[in-house]
Motif scaffolding. Structure first.
Motif, PDB file in Angstrom:
ATOM      1  N   LYS A  52       0.697  -1.296   0.067  1.00  0.00           N
ATOM      2  CA  LYS A  52       0.033  -0.026   0.164  1.00  0.00           C
ATOM      3  C   LYS A  52       0.770   1.431  -0.017  1.00  0.00           C
ATOM      4  N   ASP A  53       1.783   1.313   0.709  1.00  0.00           N
ATOM      5  CA  ASP A  53       2.731   2.387   0.636  1.00  0.00           C
ATOM      6  C   ASP A  53       3.463   2.886  -0.562  1.00  0.00           C
ATOM      7  N   ALA A 104      -7.548   1.858   8.320  1.00  0.00           N
ATOM      8  CA  ALA A 104      -6.218   1.446   8.981  1.00  0.00           C
ATOM      9  C   ALA A 104      -5.165   1.145   7.788  1.00  0.00           C
ATOM     10  N   LEU A 105      -5.506   0.249   6.723  1.00  0.00           N
ATOM     11  CA  LEU A 105      -4.526   0.020   5.896  1.00  0.00           C
ATOM     12  C   LEU A 105      -4.209   1.319   5.123  1.00  0.00           C
ATOM     13  N   ARG A 106      -5.133   2.152   4.634  1.00  0.00           N
ATOM     14  CA  ARG A 106      -4.733   3.509   4.188  1.00  0.00           C
ATOM     15  C   ARG A 106      -3.989   4.548   4.953  1.00  0.00           C
ATOM     16  N   LEU A 107      -4.262   4.612   6.129  1.00  0.00           N
ATOM     17  CA  LEU A 107      -3.509   5.465   7.093  1.00  0.00           C
ATOM     18  C   LEU A 107      -1.980   4.959   7.174  1.00  0.00           C
ATOM     19  N   ALA A 139       1.446   6.878   6.089  1.00  0.00           N
ATOM     20  CA  ALA A 139       2.420   6.949   7.091  1.00  0.00           C
ATOM     21  C   ALA A 139       3.822   6.347   6.564  1.00  0.00           C
ATOM     22  N   GLN A 140       3.870   5.220   6.162  1.00  0.00           N
ATOM     23  CA  GLN A 140       5.083   4.396   5.931  1.00  0.00           C
ATOM     24  C   GLN A 140       5.647   5.249   4.447  1.00  0.00           C
ATOM     25  N   ALA A 141       4.761   5.749   3.641  1.00  0.00           N
ATOM     26  CA  ALA A 141       5.190   6.775   2.397  1.00  0.00           C
ATOM     27  C   ALA A 141       5.869   7.803   2.823  1.00  0.00           C
ATOM     28  N   GLY A 142       5.587   8.422   4.093  1.00  0.00           N
ATOM     29  CA  GLY A 142       5.850   9.757   4.542  1.00  0.00           C
ATOM     30  C   GLY A 142       5.215  10.867   3.823  1.00  0.00           C
ATOM     31  N   VAL A 143       3.998  10.635   3.542  1.00  0.00           N
ATOM     32  CA  VAL A 143       2.872  11.506   2.864  1.00  0.00           C
ATOM     33  C   VAL A 143       1.593  11.511   3.638  1.00  0.00           C
ATOM     34  N   ARG A 144       1.303  12.865   3.961  1.00  0.00           N
ATOM     35  CA  ARG A 144       0.067  13.070   4.817  1.00  0.00           C
ATOM     36  C   ARG A 144      -1.028  12.722   3.811  1.00  0.00           C
ATOM     37  N   SER A 168      -2.217   6.835  15.838  1.00  0.00           N
ATOM     38  CA  SER A 168      -0.760   6.944  15.684  1.00  0.00           C
ATOM     39  C   SER A 168      -0.133   5.628  15.793  1.00  0.00           C
ATOM     40  N   TYR A 169      -0.755   4.600  16.243  1.00  0.00           N
ATOM     41  CA  TYR A 169      -0.429   3.235  15.961  1.00  0.00           C
ATOM     42  C   TYR A 169      -0.192   2.540  14.721  1.00  0.00           C
ATOM     43  N   LEU A 170      -1.000   3.372  13.824  1.00  0.00           N
ATOM     44  CA  LEU A 170      -1.267   2.483  12.656  1.00  0.00           C
ATOM     45  C   LEU A 170      -0.202   2.879  11.641  1.00  0.00           C
ATOM     46  N   ALA A 171       0.744   3.702  12.371  1.00  0.00           N
ATOM     47  CA  ALA A 171       1.902   3.974  11.333  1.00  0.00           C
ATOM     48  C   ALA A 171       3.000   2.934  11.494  1.00  0.00           C
ATOM     49  N   ARG A 172       2.545   2.005  12.248  1.00  0.00           N
ATOM     50  CA  ARG A 172       3.821   0.879  12.632  1.00  0.00           C
ATOM     51  C   ARG A 172       3.386  -0.152  12.030  1.00  0.00           C
ATOM     52  N   ARG A 173       4.253  -1.060  11.547  1.00  0.00           N
ATOM     53  CA  ARG A 173       3.778  -2.490  10.783  1.00  0.00           C
ATOM     54  C   ARG A 173       3.277  -3.305  11.940  1.00  0.00           C
TER      55      ARG A 173
END
Length: 222
Positions: free
Chosen positions: A160-161, A195-198, A202-207, A217-222
């Motif tokens: 997804k990222d 969740a998958l989208r957020l 986050a992983q792509a470094g794009v808002r 915030s936890y959704l940014a972690r794998r």
């Protein structure tokens, strides 16, 4: 084109090489009106004149999915889950593809682009590469001999990222897209799709440019 993140990027990819015609299917899903709005706005963005909106109420009448049956609760975000979630609509993509194939024969299209994704997806069985290879064989066997039509899945092997990065590269209008399974105004931020989208953004470094009720915030972690 559902109007979601993946179909938005798929449209951006297809627009590089093809004149587009856009298909949208409503089937009684919770956010049906909001998804239709996203579809129309993305189609406007790409100046797609040839559009088809189809109602498949039978999918909603059958139930069996949290997207169509209010008695089945939507699962809260669980990015580590490996089972098929309650949001799975049984054999949904086959219905969508059948309509797309019929319309393609009518208008003379040569490719059907669909934003199916296998990695980092919700585990839907109709998002696997083998499924689309088999469906292409069905098209070959079930259409006129002169028909040259192929399903194309440009995102199917991407995380997804990576899809977010591809969309940014192509200028895909993420701000017009809609992924939430629960809400029609600000996205909930807690369903599987949010969740998958957020996490992807986050992983792509794009808002993510759309509004959320909650951005965990936890959704940014794998």
């Amino acid at each position: 084109m559902s109007g979601g993140m993946d179909s938005c990027v798929t449209a951006a990819i297809a627009a590089q090489d093809y004149q587009l015609a856009a298909l949208h299917v409503s089937y009684g899903q919770r956010t049906q009106a909001r998804e239709r709005q996203a579809f129309e706005q993305i189609a406007d963005h790409y100046r797609i004149g040839q559009r088809l909106v189809v109602d498949l109420p039978a999918l909603g009448q059958m139930g069996g999915s949290a997207l169509t049956d209010p008695a089945i609760p939507l699962r809260e975000a669980d990015l580590d889950a490996t089972d098929i979630p309650t949001s799975y609509v049984p054999f949904r993509n086959a219905h969508f593809l059948a309509v797309a194939v019929s319309w393609s024969e009518v208008i003379g299209a040569t490719k059907i682009h669909i934003g199916a994704v296998e990695p980092d997806s919700s585990g839907y069985p109709d998002c696997r590469p083998a499924y689309y290879r088999a469906f292409n064989e069905v098209i070959r066997l079930g259409t006129r001999p002169e028909t040259r039509l192929e399903i194309v899945t440009p995102l199917i092997h991407l995380r997804k990222d990576q899809i977010v990065n591809k969309g940014v590269e192509l200028g895909a209008p993420f701000h017009l897209s809609w992924s939430c399974y629960r809400e029609n105004e600000a996205a909930c931020g807690t369903c599987d799709s949010c969740a998958l989208r957020l996490r992807a953004f986050a992983q792509a470094g794009v808002r993510d440019p759309i509004a959320y009720q909650v951005r965990p915030s936890y959704l940014a972690r794998r």
